[in-house]
Design an enzyme around this catalytic site. Sequence first.
Site, PDB file in Angstrom:
ATOM      1  CG  ASP A 199      -2.023  -1.022   1.130  1.00  0.00           C
ATOM      2  OD1 ASP A 199      -2.369  -1.430   0.015  1.00  0.00           O
ATOM      3  OD2 ASP A 199      -2.533  -1.430   2.197  1.00  0.00           O
ATOM      4  CG  ASP A 223      -2.827   3.192   2.575  1.00  0.00           C
ATOM      5  OD1 ASP A 223      -3.830   3.873   2.315  1.00  0.00           O
ATOM      6  OD2 ASP A 223      -2.897   2.112   3.190  1.00  0.00           O
ATOM      7  CG  ASP A 227      -2.454   1.871   7.911  1.00  0.00           C
ATOM      8  OD1 ASP A 227      -2.546   2.951   8.522  1.00  0.00           O
ATOM      9  OD2 ASP A 227      -2.871   1.706   6.747  1.00  0.00           O
ATOM     10  NE  ARG A 279      -9.164   6.226   7.314  1.00  0.00           N
ATOM     11  CZ  ARG A 279      -9.151   5.225   6.419  1.00  0.00           C
ATOM     12  NH1 ARG A 279      -8.030   4.537   6.239  1.00  0.00           N
ATOM     13  NH2 ARG A 279     -10.227   4.936   5.729  1.00  0.00           N
TER      14      ARG A 279
END
Length: 401
Positions: A199, A223, A227, A279
């Site tokens: 990603d 991205d 994560d 986020r």
Amino acid sequence: MAPSFLPLILLYLFSPSLISATVPPPQHTVQQVQRSLNSSRRNLGFLSCGTGNPVDDCWRCDPNWEKNRQRLADCAIGFGKGAVGGRDGKIYVVTDSSDDDVVNPKPGTLRYGAIQDEPLWIIFERDMVIKLKQELIMNSFKTIDGRGASVHIAGGACITIQYVTNIIIHGLNIHDCKQTGNAMVRSSPRHYGFRTMADGDGVSIFGGSHVWVDHNSLSNCADGLIDAIMGSTAITISNNYMTHHDKVMLLGHSDTYEQDKNMQVTIAFNHFGEGLVQRMPRCRHGYFHVVNNDYTHWEMYAIGGSANPTINSQGNRFLAPDRRFSKEVTKHEDAPESNWKNWNWRTEGDLMLNGAFFTTSGVGASSSYARASSLGARPSSIVSAITTNAGALVCKRGSRC
């Protein structure tokens, strides 16, 4: 002190022909110089010890930190506190910034150290920019420790922590990460295999556990910056400085991937700075302790989630943007209110500035929040001070960091 840096800043701004293709773009260099200036001012005072930041107070007062590098592993906090990294192994020194062969990496490169089976504490001989051709696939029981050098992982692939355990990532500048893949890549001395497209995350945690990501500067990746998905757990993300990015941090693979119900993540003492959109983090299913972070910029929202995560927000400082429609800290995603009103989200001791507000939900079940608590919160009034040195530190050998 500031005027002494002026020629360097002017050099990078007005002499682009002097910058090689492997060096980060000028805007990153200028930002780094500015942060070095601020760090120099701070270190003249009292902010390297006794700050109330438990990670920094654990090791930064030691002028012999370079000789006691592996002691850092004993300073971990939160759900990732058990991450020992390469504490019990040898020191491995990166002497070669190249990444020419991802199947048979050369000794002295970062990739060669990262894939070994034995525990290793990886450090850097000098300042370097490392442009990875493919994902850096970590093996278990590794620490990447950038203290004492200016180390940039930039302009190529970045770091993948997949189905391994006990990883510490500390003191790196991670930015401009790209999508890579469709190539053979080695993950251990015994195995290499075909990797599909990645990603382009700065740090991708995929089924990993006992992971500590601390004191890194992250920005502008394809991205996410960090994560964690697919059953990852026992993670602490602390003291990082994040800027110039849209989807900052995803914690939880999908609404239907229920294995993430066991995910436990601590997000502590980070500075979420300029140019961030959303986020910080976005959560699914698990238990998330968001504690003593400084939020000075968001364009859409700061903390969001779906699929019934428990979010315990304590002692954070939220400075809302001036835009009238972006004051809300929270976003309950992908569900009607009749559903999300039962999710356990609370704010406790948070400082709300410039109209910021947090939409709580759930019944406030104490057992849920106890499971989502990982360390004691400091007062939100001191958050600005205890996050002042977030990001990659400017550490000089032989003196306090």
